[in-house]
Design an enzyme around this catalytic site. Structure first.
Site: not given
Ligand code: GRF
Length: 202
Positions: A21, A93, A112
């Protein structure tokens, strides 16, 4: 924009996240200063996810989903209740069901951690992406913020930002560079969209 005289008008955002997050935190932090939007709801499919601690620290409501409830019409109704200006996928996801895409057409975005169309598609998430980029000896990587349609990582691109990949960079080091880009560009892109595409508040 309705009758909001004297009150700041803030856009409700619904964030979808199932990991640690850090992007959710970046969006919360940015808009706590900018006061143009607020996180009205966090949707999460992982009861163990770090993002839930962030939600509780900031007293943001959470909708926990499983594969079944995600696809039910009742879920769309829950989302509608918040009258969101944008649905923001921040480390989420699962493929968004057609019923959600149809109800919030043009209002769903994803981040992404690569320069799409390279290193996108099913299975390409998190360290899988960074491992593949480093293994291919790419000279750069970056982030893509894009609209979401019913296919993985295929909606129109809104913003891309690049970083250099040095021969000595490990996938972990690349992941750090990517997170820095994300935390800077994601909230600002949300702000830009709210202004630029004139998303109105009900
Ligand atoms: C990020 O790198 C985003 O690009 C991908 O998932 C990751 C999430 O990271 N879709 P976080 O949970 O916000 O630290």
């Amino acid at each position: 924009m309705g009758n909001h005289i004297g009150k700041p008008v803030m856009h409700p955002l619904i964030l979808f996240a199932s990991g640690r997050g850090s992007n959710v935190q970046a969006v919360i932090d940015y808009f706590s200063k900018e006061q143009k939007a607020f996180v009205a709801l966090i949707v999460c499919n992982n009861p163990e996810a770090g993002v839930l601690e962030i939600a509780s620290r900031h007293q943001i409501p959470v909708q926990l989903i499983d594969r079944k409830s995600f696809k039910e019409e009742a879920f769309v109704e829950v989302l509608k209740q918040y009258k969101p200006s944008l649905l923001v996928l921040a480390g989420f996801l699962w493929k968004v069901p057609e019923s959600v895409v149809a109800s919030f057409s043009g209002k769903i975005i994803n981040i992404h951690p690569a320069l799409l169309p390279k290193y996108g598609g099913k299975g390409m998430y998190g360290m899988h992406v960074h491992n593949a980029v480093v293994a291919a000896n790419e000279k750069e990587s970056g982030i893509t913020i894009h609209f979401v349609n019913e296919h993985y990582d295929e909606g129109a691109t809104i913003v891309q930002a690049q970083c250099k990949l040095l021969p000595e960079d490990s996938p972990e080091h690349l992941a750090e560079k990517i997170h820095k880009l994300e935390h800077y560009f994601f909230p600002r892109t949300i702000e830009f969209l709210l202004k630029e595409i004139n998303i109105d508040i009900d």
